[in-house]
Design a protein around this motif. Structure first.
Motif, PDB file in Angstrom:
ATOM      1  N   SER A   1      48.491 -28.202 -15.586  1.00 37.41           N
ATOM      2  CA  SER A   1      47.106 -28.459 -15.971  1.00 37.41           C
ATOM      3  C   SER A   1      46.304 -28.959 -14.781  1.00 37.41           C
ATOM      4  CB  SER A   1      47.071 -29.490 -17.101  1.00 37.41           C
ATOM      5  OG  SER A   1      45.740 -29.764 -17.463  1.00 37.41           O
TER       6      SER A   1
ATOM      7  N   SER B   1      47.104 -32.563 -23.261  1.00 34.32           N
ATOM      8  CA  SER B   1      47.343 -31.415 -24.139  1.00 34.32           C
ATOM      9  C   SER B   1      46.086 -31.150 -24.957  1.00 34.32           C
ATOM     10  CB  SER B   1      48.536 -31.679 -25.069  1.00 34.32           C
ATOM     11  OG  SER B   1      48.325 -32.842 -25.847  1.00 34.32           O
ATOM     12  N   LYS B   2      46.081 -30.032 -25.657  1.00 34.13           N
ATOM     13  CA  LYS B   2      44.906 -29.672 -26.443  1.00 34.13           C
ATOM     14  C   LYS B   2      44.614 -30.707 -27.513  1.00 34.13           C
ATOM     15  CE  LYS B   2      42.813 -25.939 -29.120  1.00 34.13           C
ATOM     16  NZ  LYS B   2      42.946 -24.554 -29.621  1.00 34.13           N
TER      17      LYS B   2
ATOM     18  N   ILE C   1      40.674 -33.636 -29.636  1.00 38.34           N
ATOM     19  CA  ILE C   1      40.947 -32.206 -29.722  1.00 38.34           C
ATOM     20  C   ILE C   1      40.112 -31.513 -28.647  1.00 38.34           C
ATOM     21  CG2 ILE C   1      40.891 -30.157 -31.191  1.00 38.34           C
ATOM     22  CD1 ILE C   1      40.943 -32.050 -33.605  1.00 38.34           C
ATOM     23  N   LYS C   2      40.780 -30.933 -27.648  1.00 39.45           N
ATOM     24  CA  LYS C   2      40.093 -30.288 -26.529  1.00 39.45           C
ATOM     25  C   LYS C   2      39.770 -28.845 -26.892  1.00 39.45           C
ATOM     26  CE  LYS C   2      42.375 -29.702 -22.696  1.00 39.45           C
ATOM     27  NZ  LYS C   2      43.018 -29.979 -21.377  1.00 39.45           N
TER      28      LYS C   2
ATOM     29  N   ASN D   1      37.662 -26.894 -24.864  1.00 40.80           N
ATOM     30  CA  ASN D   1      37.773 -26.260 -23.550  1.00 40.80           C
ATOM     31  C   ASN D   1      37.757 -27.373 -22.517  1.00 40.80           C
ATOM     32  OD1 ASN D   1      34.965 -26.902 -23.030  1.00 40.80           O
ATOM     33  ND2 ASN D   1      34.424 -25.095 -24.240  1.00 40.80           N
ATOM     34  N   ASP D   2      37.595 -27.033 -21.239  1.00 36.65           N
ATOM     35  CA  ASP D   2      37.671 -28.047 -20.184  1.00 36.65           C
ATOM     36  C   ASP D   2      36.545 -29.078 -20.262  1.00 36.65           C
ATOM     37  OD1 ASP D   2      39.967 -27.018 -19.143  1.00 36.65           O
ATOM     38  OD2 ASP D   2      38.961 -25.790 -17.616  1.00 36.65           O
TER      39      ASP D   2
ATOM     40  N   GLY E   1      35.066 -31.403 -26.308  1.00 35.85           N
ATOM     41  CA  GLY E   1      36.149 -31.939 -27.112  1.00 35.85           C
ATOM     42  C   GLY E   1      35.634 -32.720 -28.302  1.00 35.85           C
TER      43      GLY E   1
END
Length: 224
Positions: A25, A121-122, A167-168, A170-171, A174
């Protein structure tokens, strides 16, 4: 043949190394913003003291000094905006401000935020801590009908601890969903009965007591 084998091994090592780099990552440092809304309910009871015979609120008191006990029935709805810097994928800190509505009053908190994502993590467990000071926006001077008190009458320090998940999407985008526990230092105004003056508790108060209000609830935020 030997050269061919060495060449094949070298190619395999390069492919594995490239794959590992893709799976690793990327550490992201950037300015981060979060808009959030929270709801919490009052926790515990409030003991109102009768200190007619003491010019100051007693630090140590017995059961005979308790005038009455009421529930902390306040609810707390707040809208906050956070301005922070994300140092890496795990940690960010910044300052925040908002509006916190109670039953008959409202505060304007200004605070320092410290936040930690426990995994890269996501969906990651996350925790945060807000520490600051709440200024008054407005307050009702008339006591509540049932309890005959005025809650949250003064400004004071505040704190909030939250634990939940991030909760991601995208970059840069969230979602935050967390349970929280809040405290607000303020005062409560109430009436100590005076037989000579009559009962005026429905209209104004004659006593004040400093205390720490406790709340527990949830917070939903959008990071961007």
């Amino acid at each position: 043949m030997k050269r061919t084998a060495i060449l094949l091994i070298s190619i395999c090592m390069l492919v594995l190394s490239a794959q590992a780099q893709r799976n690793k990552s990327q550490q992201i440092s950037r300015f981060l913003y979060m808009s959030s809304i929270g709801y919490s309910g009052g926790v515990g009871n409030i003991e109102l003291l009768d200190y007619h015979n003491d010019a100051f609120l007693p630090i140590h008191y017995d059961e005979n000094s308790i005038l009455k006990t009421i529930r902390n029935n306040n609810f707390n709805i707040d809208v906050n905006q956070l301005f922070a810097y994300q140092f890496n994928n795990y940690f960010y800190m910044g300052i925040g401000a908002g509006i916190s509505f109670w039953h008959y009053t409202a505060f304007v908190p200004l605070y320092l935020n410290l936040s930690v994502n426990m995994m890269d993590s996501k969906i990651a467990p996350t925790a945060y801590l807000n520490l600051g000071y709440s200024f008054k926006w407005y307050i009702s001077s008339q006591p509540e009908v049932m309890t005959r008190v005025v809650h949250g009458a003064t400004t004071g320090p505040m704190g909030e601890f939250g634990l939940g998940v991030r909760i991601k999407l995208n970059d840069k985008l969230g979602l935050l969903l967390a349970g929280n526990y809040k405290v607000q230092h303020s005062s409560i105004n109430y009436t100590i009965p005076d037989a000579a003056a009559g009962d005026f508790s429905a209209f104004y108060t004659n006593a004040s007591q400093n205390l720490l209000y406790h709340f527990a609830g949830i917070r939903l935020g959008l990071q961007y």
